[in-house]
Design an enzyme around this catalytic site. Structure first.
Site, mmCIF file in Angstrom:
data_model
loop_
_atom_site.group_PDB
_atom_site.id
_atom_site.type_symbol
_atom_site.label_atom_id
_atom_site.label_comp_id
_atom_site.label_asym_id
_atom_site.label_seq_id
_atom_site.Cartn_x
_atom_site.Cartn_y
_atom_site.Cartn_z
ATOM 1 N N HIS A 80 -7.594 1.002 -5.444
ATOM 2 C CA HIS A 80 -7.528 0.863 -3.985
ATOM 3 C C HIS A 80 -6.316 0.033 -3.558
ATOM 4 C CE1 HIS A 80 -10.074 0.423 -0.091
ATOM 5 N NE2 HIS A 80 -8.782 0.319 0.194
ATOM 6 N N ARG A 84 2.008 2.025 1.820
ATOM 7 C CA ARG A 84 2.722 2.135 3.111
ATOM 8 C C ARG A 84 3.890 3.111 3.124
ATOM 9 N NH1 ARG A 84 -1.694 -0.010 5.201
ATOM 10 N NH2 ARG A 84 -1.802 -2.275 5.187
ATOM 11 N N ASP A 325 -7.761 -3.527 -2.769
ATOM 12 C CA ASP A 325 -7.506 -3.223 -1.355
ATOM 13 C C ASP A 325 -6.232 -3.936 -0.884
ATOM 14 O OD1 ASP A 325 -7.686 -2.119 1.132
ATOM 15 O OD2 ASP A 325 -9.356 -3.348 1.818
HETATM 16 O O1 DOR Z 1 -8.298 -4.751 5.734
HETATM 17 C C1 DOR Z 1 -8.028 -3.562 5.588
HETATM 18 N N1 DOR Z 1 -6.763 -3.117 5.652
HETATM 19 N N2 DOR Z 1 -9.022 -2.700 5.383
HETATM 20 C C2 DOR Z 1 -8.811 -1.392 5.364
HETATM 21 O O2 DOR Z 1 -9.754 -0.669 5.151
HETATM 22 C C3 DOR Z 1 -7.473 -0.834 5.636
HETATM 23 C C4 DOR Z 1 -6.426 -1.781 5.281
HETATM 24 C C5 DOR Z 1 -5.054 -1.432 5.798
HETATM 25 O O3 DOR Z 1 -4.652 -0.268 5.680
HETATM 26 O O4 DOR Z 1 -4.358 -2.324 6.266
HETATM 27 ZN ZN ZN Z 2 -8.196 -0.118 2.006
#
Ligand code: DOR
Ligand code: ZN
Length: 451
Positions: A80, A84, A325
């Site tokens: 995850h 960008r 993430d």
């Molecule tokens: O905190 C987050 N940022 N959660 C997400 O699900 C998306 C991510 C982002 O793309 O910045």
């Molecule tokens: Zn995410």
């Protein structure tokens, strides 16, 4: 450039691909062979793992590396990540994200489709695959969108994205709110062998809350969102999994109740899995009380009892993997009022150290940590057999780190193009010394591989 050959001497080498340390109810038990955990040498030749064993003879021309006191794991696998590119390269791109991964010992990462344009078709998947190969610092495996444009209305082209190389589908950043669309996503996902990854957040219950609902939010005067916004969606989805039999994965699961639901679904033999992010097992909503926007993330940092439930679930096999993430944002998105700031935190460069904290705190042992960062994730998305293992013949993806060295996280010293780490100033254990990707040193803190 031809790859050099390396012989890493006398590190503690842990490879759990040969055994079952997945936990009580985890997938892929293999009782036939045992996990490797021993002080041995690792020989890397022609970009592959050539031999692992005690007192290996050094072939001519090989560079010997003294690995004593260090731990060697297969290159870490992160399911995850937000890279960008295309579209928001001012926050991160495939190259800067790959450098951050290498610095964190991560050699394989799955990137989420919420780019601009969204990765909802072959052309965008192709671009990511091509660009990451050119960069050549980490293996990047794209995740395709569930819905066209992440709009939650109609399904994206799973088949053509799969041909181009996606390993899963998700609308991450946004939930799949529509149960009918989720049903179809699971059915098509099953047809194409693609797990459906859910960002579980019922937007009607979340009501735009910018942090976890509770005493801290009340005191801070910030709008909260309840943990039930997550767990209700997980519960609904598990009903759909029971119906469709499709593989379902909960992204960044953050609440005690989500853990109970996943645990129960696994007991019932359903193809349900979940990941936990380091920020959810190390931080709580108290961190938002200072209005530090680097603490703003979706799902939000929860309270201490949720965090304790995650620790329990990491230990007992309910959690299948640790995923970062990694969500870079620039100062434009973060240097604003808490209410207005974008959600997300850096994760690639600190995941290993924060996972080691779990080991030092006695929550899990090193083998379980290795599983959660290598084999666990590799199995979930059915990645190629050579990923997340040091088995002979596999691509030589590995990380060597010193578990004793402590270092202080510094937002100004990150490899990522953005600086939004919530850990600035935190002293953490475990320093990555060397990361090999396909036998190439992609991170080499001390010049161990220099000519
Ligand atoms: O905190 C987050 N940022 N959660 C997400 O699900 C998306 C991510 C982002 O793309 O910045
Ligand atoms: Zn995410």
């Amino acid at each position: 450039m031809p790859t050099m050959d390396y012989l890493i001497r006398s590190s503690r080498v842990i490879d759990v691909s040969g055994g079952d340390v997945s936990g009580a109810s985890g997938p892929g038990a293999n009782a036939a062979s045992a996990p490797l955990d021993a002080e041995v040498d690792v020989l890397v030749q022609g970009g592959r793992i050539a031999e692992v064993g005690k007192g290996l003879a050094a072939p001519k021309g090989v560079r010997e590396i003294d690995g004593r006191g260090n731990i060697v794991l297969p290159g870490l696998v992160d399911l995850h990540v937000h890279l960008r590119e295309p579209g928001q390269e001012y926050k991160e791109d495939i190259e800067s994200g790959s450098r951050a991964a290498a610095a964190g010992g991560i050699t394989t990462m799955c990137c989420m489709p919420n780019t601009r344009p969204v990765n909802d078709c072959r052309a965008v998947t192709d671009l990511i695959v091509r660009r990451s190969r050119e960069v050549g610092i980490a293996r990047v495996l794209p995740i395709g969108a569930v819905s066209k444009g992440l709009e939650g209305k109609s399904l994206a082209e799973f088949g053509e994205m799969k041909e181009a190389g996606i390993v899963a589908v998700s609308d991450d950043g946004r939930p799949i709110m529509d149960a009918g669309l989720m049903r179809r996503a699971l059915e098509y996902g099953k047809t194409f062998g693609l797990p459906v990854v859910q960002h579980a957040e019922d937007l009607n219950l979340a009501e735009g809350g910018v942090m976890n609902e509770g005493a801290v939010a009340t005191r801070a005067g910030l709008r909260g969102q309840p943990p039930q916004a997550e767990s209700i969606m997980v519960a609904r989805d598990i009903e759909l999994v029971e119906w469709t039999g499709a593989q379902y994965h909960v992204a960044h699961a953050s609440t005690a109740r989500s853990m109970e639901l996943v645990r129960d679904a696994k007991k019932r033999g359903l193809p349900v899995s979940c990941e936990v992010a380091p920020h959810h097992f190390t931080l709580t909503d108290e961190a938002c009380a200072s209005y530090n926007t680097d603490m703003k993330v979706a799902p939000p940092l929860r309270n201490e009892s949720d965090r304790q439930a995650l620790l329990q679930a990491l230990a007992d096999g309910t959690v299948d993997c640790i995923a970062t993430d990694h969500a870079p944002h620039s100062e434009v998105e973060k240097d604003v009022e808490f209410d207005c700031a974008s959600c997300g935190m850096l994760g690639l460069e600190t995941a290993l150290s924060l996972s080691l904290e779990l080991v030092n705190d006695g929550v899990i042992d090193l083998r379980r940590m290795a599983y959660l960062l290598t084999q666990g994730p590799a199995r979930l998305f059915s990645l190629d057999a050579g990923i997340g293992t040091l088995a002979v013949g596999s691509p030589a993806d590995l990380v060597m780190f010193n578990p004793e060295t402590r270092w202080v996280v510094d937002r100004n010293a990150v490899q990522s193009r953005s600086k939004n780490t919530p850990y600035h100033g935190r002293k953490v254990p475990g320093q990555v010394l060397l990361t090999l990707f396909g036998g190439n040193p992609v991170f080499d803190r001390k010049g161990l591989c220099d000519e």
